[in-house]
Design a protein around this motif. Sequence first.
Motif, mmCIF file in Angstrom:
data_model
loop_
_atom_site.group_PDB
_atom_site.id
_atom_site.type_symbol
_atom_site.label_atom_id
_atom_site.label_comp_id
_atom_site.label_asym_id
_atom_site.label_seq_id
_atom_site.Cartn_x
_atom_site.Cartn_y
_atom_site.Cartn_z
ATOM 1 N N VAL A 151 6.741 5.889 -8.665
ATOM 2 C CA VAL A 151 6.327 5.404 -8.335
ATOM 3 C C VAL A 151 6.730 3.305 -8.677
ATOM 4 O O VAL A 151 7.221 2.948 -8.458
ATOM 5 C CB VAL A 151 5.183 4.790 -7.100
ATOM 6 N N LEU A 152 5.985 4.315 -10.313
ATOM 7 C CA LEU A 152 6.204 3.098 -11.290
ATOM 8 C C LEU A 152 7.406 3.135 -12.203
ATOM 9 O O LEU A 152 8.325 2.110 -12.393
ATOM 10 C CB LEU A 152 5.488 3.700 -12.242
ATOM 11 N N ALA A 209 -9.363 13.997 -2.564
ATOM 12 C CA ALA A 209 -9.182 15.246 -2.946
ATOM 13 C C ALA A 209 -7.243 15.544 -2.484
ATOM 14 O O ALA A 209 -6.889 15.776 -3.552
ATOM 15 C CB ALA A 209 -9.903 16.199 -2.349
ATOM 16 N N GLU A 210 -6.822 14.857 -1.325
ATOM 17 C CA GLU A 210 -5.452 15.206 -1.294
ATOM 18 C C GLU A 210 -4.637 14.074 -1.430
ATOM 19 O O GLU A 210 -3.113 14.143 -1.503
ATOM 20 C CB GLU A 210 -5.363 16.381 0.003
ATOM 21 N N TYR A 211 -5.236 12.376 -1.579
ATOM 22 C CA TYR A 211 -4.137 11.787 -1.051
ATOM 23 C C TYR A 211 -4.809 10.364 -1.894
ATOM 24 O O TYR A 211 -5.898 10.271 -2.479
ATOM 25 C CB TYR A 211 -3.224 11.599 -0.216
ATOM 26 N N GLY A 212 -3.852 9.967 -2.057
ATOM 27 C CA GLY A 212 -4.001 8.375 -3.240
ATOM 28 C C GLY A 212 -3.610 7.079 -1.977
ATOM 29 O O GLY A 212 -2.315 6.921 -1.363
ATOM 30 N N ALA A 247 6.738 6.275 1.036
ATOM 31 C CA ALA A 247 6.042 5.963 2.027
ATOM 32 C C ALA A 247 4.522 4.640 1.702
ATOM 33 O O ALA A 247 3.617 4.491 0.823
ATOM 34 C CB ALA A 247 4.877 6.693 1.964
ATOM 35 N N VAL A 248 5.377 3.644 1.762
ATOM 36 C CA VAL A 248 4.830 2.529 1.959
ATOM 37 C C VAL A 248 4.644 1.494 2.652
ATOM 38 O O VAL A 248 5.808 1.801 3.678
ATOM 39 C CB VAL A 248 5.691 1.579 0.001
ATOM 40 N N SER A 284 0.475 -0.921 0.114
ATOM 41 C CA SER A 284 -0.086 -0.238 -0.157
ATOM 42 C C SER A 284 0.798 1.247 0.455
ATOM 43 O O SER A 284 1.891 1.367 0.485
ATOM 44 C CB SER A 284 -1.317 0.149 1.033
ATOM 45 N N ILE A 285 0.691 2.319 -0.871
ATOM 46 C CA ILE A 285 1.470 3.101 -1.182
ATOM 47 C C ILE A 285 0.535 4.522 -1.233
ATOM 48 O O ILE A 285 0.097 4.301 -1.917
ATOM 49 C CB ILE A 285 2.201 3.376 -2.927
#
Length: 142
Positions: A20-21, A40-43, A65-66, A7-8
């Motif tokens: 990331v990719l 709205a701010e992060y995924g 951050a993972v 989970s990133i």
Amino acid sequence: MTIQQLSIFMENRSGTLIIVLDVLKKAKIQILASTIADTAEYGIYRIICDQPQRAFAELQAAGVAVAFSDVFALELDNVPGGAADVVRTISKAGISIAYLYSFTHKGKGILVFRTDNMDEAKAVISENKLKFITEEEISHLF
């Protein structure tokens, strides 16, 4: 019975996904399945890959951050209603699914899900003889 999912956590802005990719591409790590949930701010970019431990280390080294999550990966016949049957079996046991995604491989459906009741889910999977995919099996899918 479970596999490791990465989970990133990423800011929801242009260019963060490619970081990331590119890290995974450079490390020659194969993404088998992925999904993005956003606000709205992060995924949160969730990934199943062929080398999760190595992917985790590479992403951390790049300042990403993972975190690891244990998820279930169930193999099912790739027919209409296959996912509904599995989810019904799990739901009837009173197990809630936090999130779910799927993909197909060599004519089979692969259903990936997470629940807060891992022990009960393991029991239901065993009792109902559902075909789960192991960490070793997932790393050899592609």
